[in-house]
Design an enzyme around this catalytic site. Sequence first.
Site, PDB file in Angstrom:
ATOM      1  CG  ASP A 205     100.155  63.746  78.342  1.00 39.04           C
ATOM      2  OD1 ASP A 205     100.802  62.836  78.498  1.00 39.04           O
ATOM      3  OD2 ASP A 205      99.106  64.053  78.066  1.00 39.04           O
ATOM      4  CD  GLU A 253     103.856  61.252  75.743  1.00 38.73           C
ATOM      5  OE1 GLU A 253     103.616  60.139  75.646  1.00 38.73           O
ATOM      6  OE2 GLU A 253     102.916  62.216  75.843  1.00 38.73           O
TER       7      GLU A 253
HETATM    8  C1  NOJ Z   1     100.588  60.419  77.086  1.00 42.10           C
HETATM    9  C2  NOJ Z   1     100.569  59.462  78.358  1.00 42.10           C
HETATM   10  O1  NOJ Z   1     101.739  58.923  78.641  1.00 42.10           O
HETATM   11  C3  NOJ Z   1      99.431  58.485  78.299  1.00 42.10           C
HETATM   12  O2  NOJ Z   1      99.142  57.723  79.214  1.00 42.10           O
HETATM   13  C4  NOJ Z   1      97.964  59.129  77.905  1.00 42.10           C
HETATM   14  O3  NOJ Z   1      97.273  58.196  77.475  1.00 42.10           O
HETATM   15  C5  NOJ Z   1      98.295  60.121  76.757  1.00 42.10           C
HETATM   16  N1  NOJ Z   1      99.591  60.970  76.873  1.00 42.10           N
HETATM   17  C6  NOJ Z   1      96.938  61.149  76.807  1.00 42.10           C
HETATM   18  O4  NOJ Z   1      97.176  61.961  77.842  1.00 42.10           O
END
Ligand code: NOJ
Length: 562
Positions: A205, A253
């Site tokens: 993440d 991500e």
């Molecule tokens: C990315 C995640 O996909 C999202 O849902 C989240 O709010 C943020 N990171 C923070 O963890």
Amino acid sequence: MRITETADLWYKNAIIYCIDVETYLDSSGDGTGDLHGVTQRIDYLAEIGVNCLWLMPFYPSPRRDNGYDIADMYGVDPRYGDHGDLVELIRVAHDRGIRVIADLVINHTSDQHPWFKAARRSKDSPSRDYYVWRADDPGDTSEQTMFPDEEDGIWTYDERTGEWYLHHFLHTQPDLNTANPQVRDEIAKMMGFWLQLGLDGFRVDAVPFAINQETLLGHDEHEFEEPHDYLRALRGFLQRRASGQGSAVMLGEVNLPHEEQLDFFGGAEGDQLTMQFDFFTNQRLFLAMARHEAAPLAEALSSRPALGVEPQYANFLRNHDELTLDLLSEDERNEVLGAFAPEEQMRFAGRGLRRRLPGMFEGDPRRLKMAYSLLFTLPGTPVLFYGEEIGMGENLEVPGREAVRTPMQWTAGKNAGFSTAKPSALSREVTQGAFGPEHVNAAEARRDQDSLLHHITRLAKRYRESPELGWGACSIIQTGVSEVLAHQLSWEGKTMVLLHNLGPEPTVADFTLEDQQSGTILMDLLSDESCRLDRSSSSRMPLGGYGYRWLRVVGENDHRLL
Ligand code: NOJ
């Protein structure tokens, strides 16, 4: 390419499917989805051709951010089951040839995590430096928060200890100080724990935030020369720990332009993230679809840096968040919003939209099928968000990003077959209206050979049989038709030509395959309309409105089952 490599690098032509345990299937009848529910649907997923599950956070959490605010990194939220249920899920998935990865949140914890609770009790707390504090007033940081509708900035003042703590997301999600070696050890230990339970890797993440300069540099204990060394260290750890079970992945991500993404793969060394979502191409794809014009997507694919053998791009249409358009210019963003989110309530935080694809396309089945054909033919690994395969819509009555996280629609029956609980006990409301369960559900989709579900199942099968798609080098083919994206993917002397008409009107695409001989067969993998290249190695290919063709160039030595 040696067979040992292709087998080990399983993720290069995998089909990944993202599940929110909370909303997938409630096996206990309490209104909340659970791990055992997911296990019961593994055969459904295997039938589609999915071979990697991505489980969204299932850890204990106050759920201010759908579980991305973790209170115990070693736990399983008791509403979803326990560690035993997770192990059963992994075992059944592995038995069906499906790998399982889970979200790894290294940028922050919940403010309910024991580390943060202790950290804010006293400046002398042993876990105080697990987070990032400052004594001086940070001033206005409202431009930097990821949640401008909910937060004023990225620093929050802590009354008790009189300092500000950093949080790029909600103030209930304090950022970890990843410069602190103890934090890094804790994260490695936690990764080791889940790998030992059988996970095949992680969806990592918010990676750029986790290694950002502000956090990593400017701390005495910082022992790396540059922030990316931390990613290298994590990848090294993963490789050592997972060496016995084939290669485990870190799917990151990283919502940045392509050139910047390269740094997160580790450049030529390829020693950081194994895979990254391609947000840039995703956003250009939506611009292309909004304009009915292939150019924005063609340009993104042409300018996308080639990767080495191991790293891989992961492609997606929609995910569990808003469809972010933050890499587009303001005018481009407005074009996409105008086309696909005409009402204010369909938008999110000024940068994206909180809709699923069928709503954006007003349910046009031709356009939907074309979009998924495109997804499976973009060079890389496709990722589906649960419910996409049956064409689920959003529920705009539900606030924020939860609009696209409604219960999976299994049947037309009570609670969409998601749960036997009273409707008022459901942890999230079922979608109503044109995309409600009476119109869209998995049971009916299974019976209907023309359904999106069967379409995606066919695409998945062809994708798995066509290593060019996952492994190949991409080049754009000119057709003279602005609506048509024509691209070629080649790998180890094998080639596929992919045609997509982004417009609603039928057309004819003329193209020449310079490096192929006249008479070469173009085998249509999705229909029986195969043809041959003419004397000048050209072809005139008719395409319906939103039509698409997957053509395999059949060479003399192609012994594949065609
Ligand atoms: C990315 C995640 O996909 C999202 O849902 C989240 O709010 C943020 N990171 C923070 O963890």
